[in-house]
Design an enzyme around this catalytic site. Structure first.
Site, short mmCIF file in Angstrom:
data_model
loop_
_atom_site.label_atom_id
_atom_site.label_comp_id
_atom_site.label_asym_id
_atom_site.label_seq_id
_atom_site.Cartn_x
_atom_site.Cartn_y
_atom_site.Cartn_z
N TYR A 43 0.85 -1.19 0.00
CA TYR A 43 0.00 0.00 0.00
C TYR A 43 0.89 1.25 0.00
O TYR A 43 1.95 1.27 0.61
CB TYR A 43 -0.93 0.00 1.22
CG TYR A 43 -1.87 -1.17 1.19
CD1 TYR A 43 -2.89 -1.24 0.23
CD2 TYR A 43 -1.72 -2.24 2.06
CE1 TYR A 43 -3.73 -2.34 0.15
CE2 TYR A 43 -2.56 -3.34 2.01
CZ TYR A 43 -3.56 -3.39 1.04
OH TYR A 43 -4.38 -4.47 0.95
N LYS A 56 12.94 11.50 0.16
CA LYS A 56 13.03 12.68 1.04
C LYS A 56 13.66 12.31 2.38
O LYS A 56 14.36 13.12 3.00
CB LYS A 56 11.66 13.32 1.23
CG LYS A 56 11.37 14.37 0.18
CD LYS A 56 10.93 13.82 -1.15
CE LYS A 56 11.81 14.02 -2.31
NZ LYS A 56 11.30 13.47 -3.58
N GLY A 187 19.65 13.54 -16.03
CA GLY A 187 19.70 14.69 -15.12
C GLY A 187 18.33 15.29 -14.87
O GLY A 187 18.19 16.49 -14.70
N ALA A 276 18.20 6.77 -14.53
CA ALA A 276 17.01 7.56 -14.16
C ALA A 276 16.62 8.40 -15.37
O ALA A 276 16.85 9.61 -15.41
CB ALA A 276 17.32 8.45 -12.96
N VAL A 277 16.06 7.72 -16.37
CA VAL A 277 15.77 8.40 -17.63
C VAL A 277 14.27 8.56 -17.88
O VAL A 277 13.87 8.88 -18.99
CB VAL A 277 16.42 7.67 -18.83
CG1 VAL A 277 17.94 7.69 -18.73
CG2 VAL A 277 15.90 6.24 -18.94
N HIS A 451 7.71 37.68 10.34
CA HIS A 451 9.15 37.98 10.27
C HIS A 451 9.88 37.25 11.39
O HIS A 451 9.37 37.18 12.49
CB HIS A 451 9.37 39.48 10.43
CG HIS A 451 10.82 39.87 10.41
ND1 HIS A 451 11.57 39.85 9.25
CD2 HIS A 451 11.67 40.22 11.41
CE1 HIS A 451 12.81 40.21 9.53
NE2 HIS A 451 12.90 40.43 10.85
P1 FAD Z 1 2.00 4.22 -7.94
O1 FAD Z 1 2.41 4.97 -6.75
O2 FAD Z 1 3.04 3.69 -8.85
O3 FAD Z 1 1.10 3.02 -7.41
C1 FAD Z 1 0.60 2.05 -8.27
C2 FAD Z 1 0.27 0.81 -7.47
O4 FAD Z 1 -0.44 -0.11 -8.30
C3 FAD Z 1 1.51 0.06 -6.98
O5 FAD Z 1 1.43 -0.10 -5.58
C4 FAD Z 1 1.48 -1.29 -7.72
O6 FAD Z 1 1.97 -2.34 -6.95
C5 FAD Z 1 -0.01 -1.44 -7.99
N1 FAD Z 1 -0.34 -2.27 -9.17
C6 FAD Z 1 0.16 -2.16 -10.43
N2 FAD Z 1 -0.43 -3.06 -11.25
C7 FAD Z 1 -1.32 -3.75 -10.50
C8 FAD Z 1 -2.24 -4.78 -10.78
N3 FAD Z 1 -2.38 -5.28 -12.00
N4 FAD Z 1 -3.00 -5.25 -9.76
C9 FAD Z 1 -2.89 -4.74 -8.51
N5 FAD Z 1 -2.04 -3.75 -8.18
C10 FAD Z 1 -1.28 -3.25 -9.17
N6 FAD Z 1 6.09 12.65 -6.83
C11 FAD Z 1 5.85 13.78 -6.14
O7 FAD Z 1 4.77 14.35 -6.25
N7 FAD Z 1 6.81 14.31 -5.31
C12 FAD Z 1 8.02 13.74 -5.15
O8 FAD Z 1 8.85 14.24 -4.39
C13 FAD Z 1 8.29 12.54 -5.86
N8 FAD Z 1 9.48 11.91 -5.72
C14 FAD Z 1 9.71 10.75 -6.37
C15 FAD Z 1 10.93 10.13 -6.21
C16 FAD Z 1 11.21 8.94 -6.87
C17 FAD Z 1 12.54 8.28 -6.67
C18 FAD Z 1 10.20 8.36 -7.70
C19 FAD Z 1 10.45 7.06 -8.40
C20 FAD Z 1 8.97 8.97 -7.87
C21 FAD Z 1 8.71 10.18 -7.21
N9 FAD Z 1 7.50 10.84 -7.38
C22 FAD Z 1 7.27 12.02 -6.71
C23 FAD Z 1 6.44 10.34 -8.28
C24 FAD Z 1 5.35 9.61 -7.49
O9 FAD Z 1 5.93 8.54 -6.78
C25 FAD Z 1 4.29 9.10 -8.45
O10 FAD Z 1 3.81 10.17 -9.23
C26 FAD Z 1 3.13 8.47 -7.69
O11 FAD Z 1 3.55 7.40 -6.90
C27 FAD Z 1 2.05 7.98 -8.68
O12 FAD Z 1 1.02 7.41 -7.96
P2 FAD Z 1 0.08 6.30 -8.63
O13 FAD Z 1 -0.96 5.98 -7.60
O14 FAD Z 1 -0.35 6.72 -9.96
O15 FAD Z 1 1.02 5.04 -8.87
#
Ligand code: FAD
Length: 473
Positions: A43, A56, A187, A276-277, A451
């Site tokens: 979760y 973070k 980058g 990280a691309v 302030h």
């Molecule tokens: P996700 O968080 O990817 O969740 C998707 C979930 O679906 C997962 O738990 C997965 O296991 C599940 N799932 C997938 N397929 C299935 C299936 N078929 N059946 C059941 N479950 C499934 N965003 C910010 O706003 N601020 C930040 O500072 C930031 N920092 C980041 C740093 C890093 C290193 C990374 C990688 C990302 C960062 N992000 C940040 C981006 C952020 O993590 C994502 O935008 C966000 O998690 C997207 O949420 P989501 O619910 O769409 O998907």
């Protein structure tokens, strides 16, 4: 139905428990809808487990070590030793607390939690395979579904994530030792946040980037400050070079090979290579086409401003639905999806979505830049407050950075803001609220700010845009 399946039914099936999915599920349950959330891993999704939160946490830990070891000018003498295993353990504790909190919140709101991997059978049925041998599966019939399956890192040819020394961002957040030399391919914001983190932890960091600068979507003066600080931390940049392959080096490490567009080749000695691309949507195994869901040529699910896919009763939110791939945008989309399903007149009608990069210093932006405002047909007026003239910034030993506000010259309505500096991620919230409320420069300028705080720079930038700056000329 597959023999052995248990068949159940639900009004709303949410697939994926990240910030898009779990927020959608809670909101749908609050709306009185019978809601089932299927999650195949943990979760909180990428955000809580291997993205926003763990990154973070390590930024805090590495920043603390770096600051403590570099404060002699302030009379603080320390030589901190970093126990990376301990730092990662602390980070994991933060993650566990939050992920178990998500599970509890879902349960407290009456969401049915189903662990497993969901795939569509048709437009009203999904099959959930429970993890592990002999765990079985179930068929779930749904009236509405919300796809929130997120994204994963893009892998590039020649850099197989299965190799121990080729890291995803998740690997970089779980490492219990700091490599002596870290090569980073890309980058963008994830590459730059981790470049800063690892440089502060003592690694020699080399960033290779195909473009001619870091953080592609940001303005030059914003990027310059972050790049300069990274260089001061010892990060080496190589622009206009694409990573082509790696090879083993004689010293027991690896060589990261790059190539320019003109075919000029270079190699850099590294111990780990973080790729990280970018990120790509997760739809494999989901069989969206069986439900009639359409994806674009990059695999993102196409949605309208009410988060509906081509199949009206199936919604998609978060990273799987494309930009902006940010946790708070995913959550907002999740709320809209749940409310649309509940019959409310909800839509994605945000004036602006803030974004933050947690580099040193941070970047916080919202709405339009001056150039974008011009392009959109406004006559923008801009006010800028350099942080070197802000008392609180100096007491934090920060001189670089600024707050810039962009407004419409005729009406004074706020259009956007760009902030570089400490706590830029927090400061931008005031301007996001201002834009959302339709605030004018005089509203920010007329608000008394505490302030000494960094927020006074937000105030002063608005005052400057009105030509009435007190602390700058
Ligand atoms: P996700 O968080 O990817 O969740 C998707 C979930 O679906 C997962 O738990 C997965 O296991 C599940 N799932 C997938 N397929 C299935 C299936 N078929 N059946 C059941 N479950 C499934 N965003 C910010 O706003 N601020 C930040 O500072 C930031 N920092 C980041 C740093 C890093 C290193 C990374 C990688 C990302 C960062 N992000 C940040 C981006 C952020 O993590 C994502 O935008 C966000 O998690 C997207 O949420 P989501 O619910 O769409 O998907």
């Amino acid at each position: 139905m597959v023999v052995g399946d248990i068949a159940t039914g639900t009004e709303v099936l949410v697939i994926g428990g990240g910030p898009g999915g779990y927020v959608a599920a809670i909101r749908a349950a609050q709306e009185g809808l019978d809601t089932t959330l299927v999650e195949k891993a943990a979760y909180g999704g990428a955000c809580l487990n291997r993205g926003c939160i763990p990154s973070k946490a390590l930024i805090t830990g590495s920043g603390l070590a770096h600051e403590a070891g570099n404060a002699e000018f302030m009379g603080v003498h320390a030589d901190p030793a970093v126990d990376m295993g301990k730092m990662v353990e602390w980070k994991d504790g933060v993650v566990d607390r939050l992920t178990s909190g998500v599970e509890k919140l879902c349960k407290a709101n009456g969401v049915n939690l189903v662990p497993g991997t969901a795939s569509f059978v048709d437009e009203h049925t999904a099959r959930v395979a429970h993890g592990g041998e002999g765990q079985g599966s179930e068929s779930i019939e749904f009236e509405h579904a919300i796809v929130a399956t997120g994204s994963r890192p893009v892998q590039i040819p020649g850099f197989d994530f299965a190799e121990d020394h080729v890291w995803t961002s998740a690997d970089a957040l779980d490492a219990d030792t700091v490599p002596d030399r870290l090569g980073i391919v890309g980058g963008g914001y994830i590459g730059m946040e981790l470049a800063t983190t690892y440089a502060k932890l003592g690694a020699d960091v080399t960033v290779v980037e195909m473009l001619d600068d870091i953080l592609q979507p940001y303005e030059d003066d914003v990027k310059r400050i972050v790049r300069k600080r990274a260089e001061e931390l010892g990060v080496e940049f190589h622009f206009g070079e694409g990573a082509s392959e790696w090879s083993e080096a004689a010293d027991g490490g690896y060589l990261l090979h790059t190539e320019t567009e003109e075919g000029e080749e270079s190699t850099y000695g590294v111990d780990k290579i973080l790729v990280a691309v970018g990120r790509q949507p997760v739809t494999d195994g989901l069989d969206p086409e069986r439900a009639g869901i359409e994806t674009d040529d990059r695999g993102f699910v196409e949605t309208d401003d009410r988060t509906r896919t081509a199949v009206e009763h199936i919604h998609a939110v978060g990273d799987v639905a494309g930009d902006p791939m940010l946790a708070h945008a995913a959550s907002k989309e999740g709320i809209v999806a749940a409310e649309v399903i509940a019959g409310e007149p909800a839509a994605l009608d945000q004036q602006a979505i803030p974004a933050a990069v947690f580099t040193d210093p941070e970047i916080g932006t919202v709405g339009m830049t001056e150039a974008e405002a011009n392009e959109a047909g406004f006559s923008p007026v801009v006010g800028q407050m350099p942080l070197r003239a802000n008392g609180r910034a100096l007491t934090l030993n920060e001189r670089e950075g600024f707050v810039r506000v962009v407004a419409d010259a005729d009406t004074e309505f706020l259009l956007g803001a760009q902030i570089v500096g400490p706590e830029a991620s927090e400061l931008v919230a005031e301007l996001a609220l201002g834009i959302e409320l339709g605030a004018r420069l005089e509203d920010v300028a007329g608000t008394i700010h505490t302030h000494p705080t960094l927020s006074e720079a937000v105030h002063e930038a608005a005052v400057a845009a009105r030509g009435e700056a007190i602390h700058t000329r």
